[in-house]
Design a protein around this motif. Structure first.
Motif: not given
Length: 181
Positions: A29-45
């Protein structure tokens, strides 16, 4: 006085999946701020899907005081790891190496990688592969310190992001370890 805690490395059990998901999300989750919200959500999933996936040959975890503080997945090929047989990697690949922020600096990641390397040798492999991006600079430093070399021919583009390939020569590593013992 420093209290050094014992780190236990073992194969994950089915009952460990929830704790593994927690560690993965804490770590990534430390990388969530570096990614677009959409990209982070896909990565998280994708991270959460991996916890319940059946493709890893091994799920290795690290425990301190019976609490899971780290994990890594070991796959046997680029097809198993990424669904990309065209990468041509027919040796083990580690993915989703994660250490809980509370356990960083204790050598947990190194122990997980060493166990993945040991198991890869047991599988008869001569190399261990991984992929990462510049966003994960501290991880790149660790991999290089452990002897991983860039494997440019295994780089992957994920949208506009370059995911860099790295490889560790396991026989060279084994020779170095034997020379030290």
């Amino acid at each position: 006085m420093v209290n050094i805690k014992e780190v236990i490395i073992r194969e994950a059990k089915e009952s460990d999946r929830e704790a593994i998901a927690r560690v993965l999300l804490e770590a990534y989750s430390q990388y969530s701020a570096l990614l677009s919200e959409t990209f982070w959500e896909e990565y998280r999933n994708s991270i959460l899907d991996s916890v319940n996936g059946t493709r890893p040959a091994a799920r290795i975890i690290a425990e301190i005081d019976k609490e899971i503080v780290g994990s890594v997945q070991l796959f046997l090929s680029s097809e198993a790891a990424y669904g990309k047989p065209e990468l041509g990697i027919h040796s083990p690949i580690i993915r989703l190496l994660a250490v809980s922020p509370s356990a960083r600096g204790l050598g947990v990641a190194t122990l997980l990688i060493q166990e993945a390397a040991r198991r890869s040798l047991e599988f008869g492999a001569s190399t261990l592969n991984l992929h990462t991006s510049d966003m994960m600079a501290s991880a790149v430093k660790l991999y290089e310190r452990l002897g991983f070399q860039r494997a440019y021919d295994t780089d992957i583009m994920n949208g506009d992001n370059l995911i860099k390939g790295f490889v560790l020569n396991l026989h060279l590593l084994q020779l170095q370890q034997n020379a030290v013992s």
